[in-house]
Enzyme design. Sequence first.
Site, PDB file in Angstrom:
ATOM      1  N   HIS A  65      29.909  11.753 -42.025  1.00 51.48           N
ATOM      2  CA  HIS A  65      29.766  10.510 -42.785  1.00 51.48           C
ATOM      3  C   HIS A  65      29.666   9.270 -41.900  1.00 51.48           C
ATOM      4  O   HIS A  65      29.448   8.170 -42.411  1.00 51.48           O
ATOM      5  CB  HIS A  65      30.944  10.343 -43.751  1.00 51.48           C
ATOM      6  CG  HIS A  65      32.202   9.940 -43.060  1.00 51.48           C
ATOM      7  ND1 HIS A  65      32.916  10.800 -42.253  1.00 51.48           N
ATOM      8  CD2 HIS A  65      32.846   8.761 -43.015  1.00 51.48           C
ATOM      9  CE1 HIS A  65      33.957  10.168 -41.757  1.00 51.48           C
ATOM     10  NE2 HIS A  65      33.936   8.925 -42.203  1.00 51.48           N
ATOM     11  N   HIS A  80      28.625   3.785 -41.015  1.00 53.81           N
ATOM     12  CA  HIS A  80      29.483   4.510 -41.966  1.00 53.81           C
ATOM     13  C   HIS A  80      28.708   4.672 -43.264  1.00 53.81           C
ATOM     14  O   HIS A  80      28.315   3.685 -43.887  1.00 53.81           O
ATOM     15  CB  HIS A  80      30.773   3.724 -42.192  1.00 53.81           C
ATOM     16  CG  HIS A  80      31.820   4.509 -42.909  1.00 53.81           C
ATOM     17  ND1 HIS A  80      31.771   4.727 -44.267  1.00 53.81           N
ATOM     18  CD2 HIS A  80      32.918   5.134 -42.454  1.00 53.81           C
ATOM     19  CE1 HIS A  80      32.821   5.451 -44.612  1.00 53.81           C
ATOM     20  NE2 HIS A  80      33.530   5.716 -43.532  1.00 53.81           N
TER      21      HIS A  80
END
Length: 155
Positions: A65, A80
Amino acid sequence: MGLFSRNKAVTLFNPVAGEVVALADVHDEMFASKVMGDGFGIFPTNGDIYSPIKAKVTAIFPTKHAISLVTKGGVEVLIHIGIDTVELNGEGFDISVEVDDQVDENTLLANVDLSYLQAQEKPTDVMVIFTNLAKEKLKLDLGKYGAKEQIGELE
């Protein structure tokens, strides 16, 4: 003057098609409050994530992620993808790069299944955070952009 002038601005590119927003507008208080550093957010319209800057990949989180980059000038960049997506343990994420790869705005870093994130009730905001800005200032043009379009610079 050396080959790499410290006064040269570094061009920033939109890493994913969508709306580029101020960091304060993302749906995560930690990022919005700039605790991790200055940056910007994108509300993506597709899942192809490109590098926002010319840099080297320094880390890929095991849960896929987040990806860390560092520029030749030493600026650290955290990309992110989504909010609370660490909980998905990599499901819905396909990483296209490896640690130590050299990347630029034409390098696909990852593909994310946005519909999967939404089905898991995870916001799809993408955050680009500069974790160690010193004297550099972030200059950004907010609005809707395609992937790989110039959106600002670090001066």
